[in-house]
Write a protein that holds these residues in place. Structure first.
Motif, PDB file in Angstrom:
ATOM      1  N   ARG A 123      -1.479   3.333   5.776  1.00 48.61           N
ATOM      2  CA  ARG A 123      -1.380   1.963   6.252  1.00 48.61           C
ATOM      3  C   ARG A 123      -2.381   1.030   5.604  1.00 48.61           C
ATOM      4  NH1 ARG A 123       1.078   1.621  11.922  1.00 48.61           N
ATOM      5  NH2 ARG A 123       0.809  -0.520  11.242  1.00 48.61           N
ATOM      6  N   VAL A 124      -3.479   1.565   5.082  1.00 48.51           N
ATOM      7  CA  VAL A 124      -4.481   0.671   4.498  1.00 48.51           C
ATOM      8  C   VAL A 124      -4.650   0.909   2.993  1.00 48.51           C
ATOM      9  CG1 VAL A 124      -6.896  -0.011   4.546  1.00 48.51           C
ATOM     10  CG2 VAL A 124      -5.677   0.381   6.678  1.00 48.51           C
ATOM     11  N   ALA A 147      -9.097  -8.612  -3.557  1.00 46.87           N
ATOM     12  CA  ALA A 147     -10.115  -9.650  -3.397  1.00 46.87           C
ATOM     13  C   ALA A 147     -10.225 -10.030  -1.933  1.00 46.87           C
ATOM     14  CB  ALA A 147      -9.750 -10.867  -4.238  1.00 46.87           C
ATOM     15  N   GLY A 148     -11.458 -10.102  -1.437  1.00 44.89           N
ATOM     16  CA  GLY A 148     -11.644 -10.532  -0.057  1.00 44.89           C
ATOM     17  C   GLY A 148     -11.697  -9.389   0.929  1.00 44.89           C
ATOM     18  N   ALA A 149     -11.725  -8.159   0.436  1.00 44.47           N
ATOM     19  CA  ALA A 149     -11.833  -7.022   1.344  1.00 44.47           C
ATOM     20  C   ALA A 149     -13.185  -7.062   2.031  1.00 44.47           C
ATOM     21  CB  ALA A 149     -11.685  -5.705   0.592  1.00 44.47           C
ATOM     22  N   VAL A 150     -14.188  -7.314   1.256  1.00 44.46           N
ATOM     23  CA  VAL A 150     -15.534  -7.364   1.800  1.00 44.46           C
ATOM     24  C   VAL A 150     -16.121  -8.723   1.479  1.00 44.46           C
ATOM     25  CG1 VAL A 150     -15.919  -4.914   1.768  1.00 44.46           C
ATOM     26  CG2 VAL A 150     -16.375  -6.232  -0.252  1.00 44.46           C
ATOM     27  N   LYS A 151     -17.353  -8.895   1.849  1.00 38.79           N
ATOM     28  CA  LYS A 151     -18.014 -10.182   1.654  1.00 38.79           C
ATOM     29  C   LYS A 151     -17.836 -10.713   0.236  1.00 38.79           C
ATOM     30  CE  LYS A 151     -21.909  -7.434   0.767  1.00 38.79           C
ATOM     31  NZ  LYS A 151     -23.281  -7.196   0.564  1.00 38.79           N
ATOM     32  N   GLY A 152     -18.074 -11.977   0.081  1.00 42.81           N
ATOM     33  CA  GLY A 152     -18.089 -12.495  -1.286  1.00 42.81           C
ATOM     34  C   GLY A 152     -16.971 -13.456  -1.572  1.00 42.81           C
ATOM     35  N   PRO A 198      -1.075   0.324   0.528  1.00 41.49           N
ATOM     36  CA  PRO A 198      -0.711  -1.058   0.206  1.00 41.49           C
ATOM     37  C   PRO A 198      -1.704  -1.706  -0.759  1.00 41.49           C
ATOM     38  CG  PRO A 198      -0.673  -0.718   2.583  1.00 41.49           C
ATOM     39  CD  PRO A 198      -1.222   0.531   1.979  1.00 41.49           C
ATOM     40  N   LEU A 199      -2.972  -1.288  -0.674  1.00 43.98           N
ATOM     41  CA  LEU A 199      -3.989  -1.902  -1.520  1.00 43.98           C
ATOM     42  C   LEU A 199      -3.996  -1.319  -2.919  1.00 43.98           C
ATOM     43  CD1 LEU A 199      -6.972  -2.199   0.938  1.00 43.98           C
ATOM     44  CD2 LEU A 199      -5.532  -4.004   0.020  1.00 43.98           C
ATOM     45  N   GLU A 207     -16.182   1.220   3.914  1.00 46.56           N
ATOM     46  CA  GLU A 207     -16.123   0.614   5.242  1.00 46.56           C
ATOM     47  C   GLU A 207     -14.692   0.268   5.637  1.00 46.56           C
ATOM     48  OE1 GLU A 207     -18.957  -2.546   5.807  1.00 46.56           O
ATOM     49  OE2 GLU A 207     -20.536  -1.077   6.152  1.00 46.56           O
ATOM     50  N   LEU A 208     -13.836   0.058   4.639  1.00 49.11           N
ATOM     51  CA  LEU A 208     -12.431  -0.210   4.924  1.00 49.11           C
ATOM     52  C   LEU A 208     -11.795   1.021   5.558  1.00 49.11           C
ATOM     53  CD1 LEU A 208     -11.029  -2.818   4.372  1.00 49.11           C
ATOM     54  CD2 LEU A 208     -10.180  -1.897   2.237  1.00 49.11           C
ATOM     55  N   ALA A 226     -13.236   1.352   9.034  1.00 50.51           N
ATOM     56  CA  ALA A 226     -12.648   0.368   9.940  1.00 50.51           C
ATOM     57  C   ALA A 226     -11.270   0.838  10.398  1.00 50.51           C
ATOM     58  CB  ALA A 226     -12.545  -0.991   9.253  1.00 50.51           C
ATOM     59  N   ALA A 227     -10.494   1.342   9.467  1.00 44.68           N
ATOM     60  CA  ALA A 227      -9.142   1.784   9.813  1.00 44.68           C
ATOM     61  C   ALA A 227      -9.200   2.928  10.819  1.00 44.68           C
ATOM     62  CB  ALA A 227      -8.396   2.216   8.561  1.00 44.68           C
TER      63      ALA A 227
END
Ligand SMILES: Nc1ncnc2c1ncn2[C@@H]1O[C@H](COP(=O)(O)OP(=O)(O)OP(=O)(O)O)[C@@H](O)[C@H]1O
Ligand SMILES: [Mg+2]
Lengths: 366, 320
Positions: B229-230, B315-320, B233-234, B211-212, B215-216
């Motif tokens: 760009r996404v 951490a924090g990319a998706v729910k939780g 960096p990750l 989904e990341l 989304a991009a």
């Protein structure tokens, strides 16, 4: 922009799975359309095709008469809110919201202004410097909304945006999303498997099952005039009750449903439509709330059975009801007091009966 | 611990035992760490120490961990590459091996070899990233026909031992007229390292939510921009892993370099170092000095990139 039209659209995944079959759908400009269905029915697939994230395998997808089958997502003027929110973990809240504008080369001051506007509306302006990992679920959800909002897209897509929130927040966010639709004046396509969400939000609902559209209509259409047993069962809490039986036409004009001792007289339009179906095997649907104990409209509206369970749900109560060995559930006022095992007679609202073909499940009256 | 007296001696007993157990645990961990540290550091220490010792001091028993007469003549020889002191077949009789004090004939090739090694390693790292990053991204996020077969194929190339590839590689390189060039090393090292790099990155990209990516792209990124760009960096930690792995692999590679290189034009450090041991006379102190130089670049690379190997970046990319 933007009306969206699906013309015989099909989607086959690379593993051969046919996720969406022969979809014909006209989404009107500025409409709030909800795709509703159980898990795996192809709702997200449909949404992803609108966004351009999944290729259309068959048929044509049109935005205002322009075919967009092969247009990549970044050329389509759509914004999307994902179930998992999909915020960029390495960017601050501000940059998350601004990213879509930056990619579209919106001037810096304009971007800052629009991000600030959206953040104000969503009440997250104090969080703009944080990273997604430092936010609560509800706050992340708002950031995801903000990211889509600032873009001012022609089509606003949402894939179960509320399903990760707790119950109270979910209900208040529903109202906000409805407001957002009024404020933005764009086409919304919203995916959910939650009937209450669909009924609250939608201008029109598309009910899907196994990649096939079951019914398209206003929330009223879908709830009051379900075209088959699947749609009838999918909406309503507790779900609609079914009783199998036959049509009986006597004196050439009294049309009733008969099952053993039970005899319910059809009214009005329903009676007329079934007048020539004497003896036909049908499945009768009675919505849980369409019974009443206090009414006494004669013998031909009563259903008798034994109370199996009583489940209070605050405002009223669910009555588990044993009818000829079948378990039916009705919603009745909570002032009614019943002991377990007691025999009761409930009066059925005859004008609200649903009639389906027993074999195919298709409605015989709508 | 509180100083409230315990009501029962049993409790006191239990507490004391627990404390003892904790101390014992720490001692064991501490002792183990020391042992491990010694095991890792001792050879390096000896390498560095002996590189500034004379040949005579090196062979003394017991060994001198701290040199008594430190000398920089080995390093001087490498950097000034003066002819006068080097030993050749003709001049070797003029020196006394027992007293030490000789420098191998190829000492002057050391810096060029180091430059070759650095060039090769840097090129291999850069080309690896250029090839492996897009490859891994497309395998991870673009579902197409034949995707799984491709991944298996890439993996299978990694289980073939290098020694089995030497001859085919040699034939290809010779046909291309690339023998004794840096290019031959870059080309073959890429063939060896790219599959593994793709594999590392593929694992990582697959772990990042689809989904990341979506989304991009809805936010206006093309596939390529979404990657840059996404995703990049990750994926810093895995990129660093790839950089370290490919740099060290090409820096240390021996077998292929031995096959393809002959002269200063392309010889890498491991080849030259190995050659020192088969010179007419062997100077251990000189070899160790060369060894010290050989480990400096990898150490620098490791120090630069080590701090980027951080977890929890996603951490924090998706729910939780
Ligand atoms: N990439 C894929 N490859 C193969 N099959 C897929 C793929 N994505 C989805 N499917 C299948 O297509 C069907 C429809 O998937 P879709 O995601 O549209 O369901 P959904 O209606 O959104 O369900 P949910 O409510 O669980 O999100 C599912 O049966 C799913 O297993
Ligand atoms: Mg879905």
């Amino acid at each position: 922009m933007a009306g969206i039209r699906f013309e015989s659209v099909g989607k086959k995944y690379s593993n051969g799975f046919h996720a969406v079959k022969d979809l014909n759908l006209d989404i009107r400009d500025k409409e709030f359309l909800v795709l509703l269905g159980p898990s795996g029915c192809g709702k997200s697939t449909t949404l992803n095709m609108i966004a351009g994230l999944e290729e259309v395998s068959d048929g044509r997808l049109l935005f205002d008469d322009q075919m967009v089958n092969y247009m990549p997502p970044h050329r389509r003027d759509v914004a999307m809110v994902f179930q998992s929110y999909a915020l960029y973990p390495h960017k601050t809240v501000f940059d998350n919201i601004a990213f879509g504008l930056q990619m579209r080369k919106v001037p810096r001051e304009e971007t800052a202004r629009r991000v600030q506007d959206a953040a104000d509306k969503l009440e997250i302006s104090h969080l703009l410097d944080r990273r997604p990992s430092q936010l609560s679920g509800g706050q992340r959800q708002r950031v995801a909304l903000g990211r889509a909002m600032v873009r001012n897209p022609a089509v606003f897509l949402m894939d179960e945006p509320l399903s990760n929130l707790d119950a109270a927040l979910r209900i208040s966010m529903r109202a906000e999303i409805k407001d957002l639709h009024h404020a933005m004046q764009t086409t919304f396509v919203y995916v959910t498997h939650d009937q209450a969400e669909a009924l609250t939000l939608a201008d029109r609902i598309v009910v899907m099952k196994d990649g096939v559209v079951q019914q398209i209509g206003t929330p009223d259409d879908i709830y009051e005039r379900p075209q088959n047993t699947f749609v009838a069962s999918f909406l309503g809490n507790p779900p609609i009750n079914y009783i199998d039986g036959a049509v009986e036409v006597s004196d050439g004009e009294t049309v009733s449903f008969v099952r053993g001792d039970l005899k319910l007289k059809f009214a009005g339009e329903t009676a007329r439509k079934l007048a020539s179906s004497n003896g036909r095997e049908i499945r009768l649907g009675i919505r849980a709330e369409d019974v009443d104990e206090t009414r006494s409209s004669g013998e031909d509206s009563l259903i008798r059975g034994k109370v199996n369970s009583v489940l209070p749900v605050g405002s009223d109560q669910f009555l588990g009801f044993d009818f000829c060995g079948e378990e039916l559930f009705f919603r009745v006022g909570k002032d009614l007091d019943h002991a377990l095992g007691e025999n009761v007679a409930l009066s059925v609202d005859l004008s609200r009966l649903h009639v389906f073909d027993k074999a195919s499940g298709a409605s015989l009256i709508w | 611990m509180s100083d409230v007296p315990s009501s029962s001696t049993q409790v006191v007993d239990y507490r004391r035992r627990q404390r003892l157990a904790r101390i014992a645990q720490r001692l064991i961990i501490f002792g183990g760490s020391i042992l491990l540290a010694v095991y890792v550091i001792a050879p390096v220490t000896w390498l560095v120490s002996s590189s500034v010792q004379t040949e005579a001091e090196i062979v003394s028993v017991p060994p001198h961990w701290i040199p008594e007469e430190p000398t920089l003549r080995n390093f001087k020889a490498i950097f000034s590459a003066t002819e006068e002191e080097t030993v050749t077949y003709e001049t070797r009789s003029g020196q006394d091996p027992a007293a030490g004090g000789f420098i191998p004939s190829t000492a002057s090739s050391l810096l060029p070899a180091m430059a070759n090694s650095l060039t090769v390693a840097t090129l291999v790292v850069i080309l690896n990233l250029l090839v492996a990053v897009p490859a891994a991204y497309s395998l991870a996020k673009i579902r197409t026909w034949g995707r799984n077969a491709t991944v298996y194929f890439i993996l299978i190339t990694r289980v073939i031992p290098d020694i089995a590839l030497v001859v085919p590689f040699f034939l290809v390189i010779r046909k291309l007229g690339m023998l004794d060039t840096i290019g031959s090393l870059v080309l073959t090292y890429l063939a060896v390292t790219v599959p593994f790099s793709v594999f590392i990155l593929l694992q990582y990209f697959e772990g990042l939510p689809d989904e990341l990516d979506k989304a991009a792209r809805v936010d206006g990124c093309s596939r390529f921009q979404a990657l840059i760009r996404v995703f990049l960096p990750l994926s810093l930690p895995s990129l660093v892993a790839v950089v370290l792995f490919t740099f060290l692999t090409s820096w240390n590679e021996f077998l292929l370099a031995l096959m393809f290189t002959q002269t200063e034009a392309s010889q890498t450090l491991p080849i030259l170092l190995a050659a020192f041991t088969s010179d007419f006379t062997i100077s251990f102190s000189f070899i160790n000095a060369a060894g010290v130089l050989a480990i400096i670049p990898p150490v620098i690379v490791a120090i630069i990139f080590e701090r980027y190997i951080v977890s929890g970046l996603t951490a924090g990319a998706v729910k939780g």
